[in-house]
Structures are given as structure tokens and as C-alpha cells.
Design a protein around this motif. Structure first.
Motif, PDB file in Angstrom:
ATOM      1  N   TYR A   1       0.822  -1.211   0.000  1.00  0.00           N
ATOM      2  CA  TYR A   1       0.000   0.000   0.000  1.00  0.00           C
ATOM      3  C   TYR A   1       0.860   1.267   0.000  1.00  0.00           C
ATOM      4  CZ  TYR A   1      -3.396   3.480   1.484  1.00  0.00           C
ATOM      5  OH  TYR A   1      -4.176   4.610   1.556  1.00  0.00           O
ATOM      6  N   LEU A   2       1.906   1.253   0.804  1.00  0.00           N
ATOM      7  CA  LEU A   2       2.759   2.443   0.920  1.00  0.00           C
ATOM      8  C   LEU A   2       3.887   2.464  -0.102  1.00  0.00           C
ATOM      9  CD1 LEU A   2       2.948   2.661   4.805  1.00  0.00           C
ATOM     10  CD2 LEU A   2       1.543   4.032   3.250  1.00  0.00           C
ATOM     11  N   ARG A   3       3.983   1.397  -0.899  1.00  0.00           N
ATOM     12  CA  ARG A   3       5.021   1.300  -1.931  1.00  0.00           C
ATOM     13  C   ARG A   3       6.417   1.445  -1.339  1.00  0.00           C
ATOM     14  NH1 ARG A   3       2.021   5.006  -6.452  1.00  0.00           N
ATOM     15  NH2 ARG A   3       0.208   3.671  -6.666  1.00  0.00           N
ATOM     16  N   GLN A   4       6.632   0.690  -0.273  1.00  0.00           N
ATOM     17  CA  GLN A   4       7.924   0.667   0.413  1.00  0.00           C
ATOM     18  C   GLN A   4       8.371  -0.781   0.546  1.00  0.00           C
ATOM     19  OE1 GLN A   4       9.908   3.073   1.387  1.00  0.00           O
ATOM     20  NE2 GLN A   4       8.551   4.808   1.056  1.00  0.00           N
ATOM     21  N   PRO A   5       9.679  -1.022   0.618  1.00  0.00           N
ATOM     22  CA  PRO A   5      10.144  -2.391   0.852  1.00  0.00           C
ATOM     23  C   PRO A   5       9.698  -2.871   2.235  1.00  0.00           C
ATOM     24  CG  PRO A   5      11.978  -0.936   0.260  1.00  0.00           C
ATOM     25  CD  PRO A   5      10.763  -0.080   0.431  1.00  0.00           C
ATOM     26  N   PRO A   6       9.467  -4.172   2.375  1.00  0.00           N
ATOM     27  CA  PRO A   6       9.046  -4.698   3.679  1.00  0.00           C
ATOM     28  C   PRO A   6       9.993  -4.337   4.821  1.00  0.00           C
ATOM     29  CG  PRO A   6       8.721  -6.353   1.989  1.00  0.00           C
ATOM     30  CD  PRO A   6       9.457  -5.211   1.341  1.00  0.00           C
ATOM     31  N   LEU A   7      11.299  -4.288   4.567  1.00  0.00           N
ATOM     32  CA  LEU A   7      12.245  -3.916   5.628  1.00  0.00           C
ATOM     33  C   LEU A   7      11.962  -2.503   6.131  1.00  0.00           C
ATOM     34  CD1 LEU A   7      14.682  -4.402   7.431  1.00  0.00           C
ATOM     35  CD2 LEU A   7      16.126  -3.624   5.555  1.00  0.00           C
ATOM     36  N   ALA A   8      11.660  -1.592   5.223  1.00  0.00           N
ATOM     37  CA  ALA A   8      11.354  -0.214   5.637  1.00  0.00           C
ATOM     38  C   ALA A   8      10.089  -0.187   6.492  1.00  0.00           C
ATOM     39  CB  ALA A   8      11.193   0.683   4.409  1.00  0.00           C
ATOM     40  N   ILE A   9       9.082  -0.968   6.109  1.00  0.00           N
ATOM     41  CA  ILE A   9       7.839  -1.018   6.888  1.00  0.00           C
ATOM     42  C   ILE A   9       8.108  -1.612   8.265  1.00  0.00           C
ATOM     43  CG2 ILE A   9       5.533  -2.050   7.000  1.00  0.00           C
ATOM     44  CD1 ILE A   9       5.852   0.292   4.993  1.00  0.00           C
ATOM     45  N   ARG A  10       8.963  -2.624   8.326  1.00  0.00           N
ATOM     46  CA  ARG A  10       9.302  -3.221   9.624  1.00  0.00           C
ATOM     47  C   ARG A  10       9.966  -2.179  10.528  1.00  0.00           C
ATOM     48  NH1 ARG A  10      12.092  -7.942   8.264  1.00  0.00           N
ATOM     49  NH2 ARG A  10      10.112  -9.035   8.253  1.00  0.00           N
ATOM     50  N   ILE A  11      10.866  -1.377   9.977  1.00  0.00           N
ATOM     51  CA  ILE A  11      11.534  -0.326  10.758  1.00  0.00           C
ATOM     52  C   ILE A  11      10.509   0.684  11.265  1.00  0.00           C
ATOM     53  CG2 ILE A  11      13.127   1.638  10.584  1.00  0.00           C
ATOM     54  CD1 ILE A  11      14.796  -0.139   8.636  1.00  0.00           C
ATOM     55  N   LEU A  12       9.613   1.125  10.386  1.00  0.00           N
ATOM     56  CA  LEU A  12       8.582   2.096  10.780  1.00  0.00           C
ATOM     57  C   LEU A  12       7.617   1.497  11.799  1.00  0.00           C
ATOM     58  CD1 LEU A  12       7.840   3.570   7.244  1.00  0.00           C
ATOM     59  CD2 LEU A  12       9.155   4.655   9.086  1.00  0.00           C
ATOM     60  N   ALA A  13       7.287   0.214  11.622  1.00  0.00           N
ATOM     61  CA  ALA A  13       6.377  -0.456  12.569  1.00  0.00           C
ATOM     62  C   ALA A  13       7.009  -0.534  13.953  1.00  0.00           C
ATOM     63  CB  ALA A  13       6.033  -1.850  12.053  1.00  0.00           C
ATOM     64  N   CYS A  14       8.304  -0.817  14.017  1.00  0.00           N
ATOM     65  CA  CYS A  14       8.996  -0.842  15.314  1.00  0.00           C
ATOM     66  C   CYS A  14       8.955   0.538  15.962  1.00  0.00           C
ATOM     67  CB  CYS A  14      10.435  -1.324  15.140  1.00  0.00           C
ATOM     68  SG  CYS A  14      10.576  -3.099  14.832  1.00  0.00           S
ATOM     69  N   ASP A  15       9.115   1.586  15.148  1.00  0.00           N
ATOM     70  CA  ASP A  15       9.021   2.951  15.684  1.00  0.00           C
ATOM     71  C   ASP A  15       7.647   3.200  16.300  1.00  0.00           C
ATOM     72  OD1 ASP A  15      11.585   3.408  14.710  1.00  0.00           O
ATOM     73  OD2 ASP A  15      10.918   4.589  12.984  1.00  0.00           O
ATOM     74  N   LEU A  16       6.589   2.832  15.567  1.00  0.00           N
ATOM     75  CA  LEU A  16       5.234   3.059  16.070  1.00  0.00           C
ATOM     76  C   LEU A  16       4.939   2.210  17.302  1.00  0.00           C
ATOM     77  CD1 LEU A  16       3.155   3.318  12.758  1.00  0.00           C
ATOM     78  CD2 LEU A  16       4.051   5.178  14.182  1.00  0.00           C
ATOM     79  N   ALA A  17       5.466   0.996  17.331  1.00  0.00           N
ATOM     80  CA  ALA A  17       5.275   0.138  18.508  1.00  0.00           C
ATOM     81  C   ALA A  17       6.007   0.719  19.715  1.00  0.00           C
ATOM     82  CB  ALA A  17       5.752  -1.277  18.212  1.00  0.00           C
ATOM     83  N   ASP A  18       7.210   1.256  19.486  1.00  0.00           N
ATOM     84  CA  ASP A  18       7.952   1.907  20.569  1.00  0.00           C
ATOM     85  C   ASP A  18       7.172   3.074  21.160  1.00  0.00           C
ATOM     86  OD1 ASP A  18      10.230   0.435  20.961  1.00  0.00           O
ATOM     87  OD2 ASP A  18      11.478   1.614  19.608  1.00  0.00           O
ATOM     88  N   LEU A  19       6.409   3.765  20.320  1.00  0.00           N
ATOM     89  CA  LEU A  19       5.617   4.906  20.779  1.00  0.00           C
ATOM     90  C   LEU A  19       4.289   4.469  21.415  1.00  0.00           C
ATOM     91  CD1 LEU A  19       6.194   7.283  17.737  1.00  0.00           C
ATOM     92  CD2 LEU A  19       7.208   7.473  20.025  1.00  0.00           C
ATOM     93  N   GLY A  20       4.009   3.154  21.392  1.00  0.00           N
ATOM     94  CA  GLY A  20       2.786   2.652  21.985  1.00  0.00           C
ATOM     95  C   GLY A  20       1.550   2.889  21.140  1.00  0.00           C
TER      96      GLY A  20
END
Length: 123
Positions: A73-92
């Protein structure tokens, strides 16, 4: 669910702020079929999201989305999404939900075969 606008395209190196690994690895985000689940929270005023983090948050807000679906959907590689997802999870803001039990391949092949038969019968 209302149709969402297509997110802006952000170069991967900007989306991840040049990172190739998350700041902190979140357990459960190893599998691309892991779902990101919105925790019904909005970012606090002191939690400034990058444009790429905001796009991922907007895609997940109101429900859940697998990592691989978010990448498409975001037209990003899965690794980039994993990095962003970890950021959002860190923020709760999101949490990782493990994928459902593995699909029975034999069942899926029978379903596909049945659908093809229906298509041929309708033609």
C-alpha cells in the motif's frame, strides 16, 4: 470502511531516516504476515511522527494491516515497513499480532480448482 487516498511516495532512505535496522527490535515483527494492530491511541503532542511514520499510522488506524500489505500500500520495501512499525510500537501506537495458523495448501489448491471450474462453466 471509507476508501483512503493513496499515500505520498517517500524515498526509502528518507522513510527510514537512513536506517537499515530498527532502533529497537519488537518481538513478533519478524514475519511479513504479522498484523499491526492500532491500539486506539493518537500520538501525543510531543510524539512527532515523520511523514512515513504518519502514513503507516494512518494506514493502520481504525483496524489492522499486515506488514506485507502495508508495504504494498505504501510502496515501500518490507524492511522499511518493519523499521517504521517498530518505531510506532515503541511509541505505543500499534502492537504486533502474530499471523494466523498456516494455510492448508491442499485446501487452497482445491478452492482454486473449484473456482476455475466455476469460471469455465460460466463461459
Amino acid at each position: 470502511m471509507p476508501r483512503r487516498e493513496r499515500p505520498r511516495e517517500i524515498p526509502t532512505y528518507l522513510a527510514t531516516e537512513g536506517r537499515t535496522q530498527p532502533r529497537r527490535v519488537i518481538k513478533g515483527l519478524e514475519d511479513l504476515l504479522t498484523r499491526l494492530v492500532w491500539l486506539r491511541r493518537q500520538p501525543r503532542p510531543d510524539q512527532r511522527l515523520s511523514p512515513a511514520q504518519q502514513d503507516l499510522f494512518d494506514a493502520v488506524r481504525g483496524g489492522s494491516l499486515t506488514l506485507v500489505d502495508a508495504a504494498a500500500y505504501l510502496r515501500q520495501p518490507p524492511l522499511a515497513i518493519r523499521i517504521l512499525a517498530c518505531d510506532l510500537a515503541d511509541l505505543g501506537l500499534v502492537q504486533a499480532a502474530p499471523p494466523a495458523a498456516r494455510t492448508d495448501i491442499d485446501l487452497m489448491e482445491r478452492v482454486i480448482h473449484g473456482l476455475r471450474n466455476l469460471k469455465d462453466a460460466a463461459a
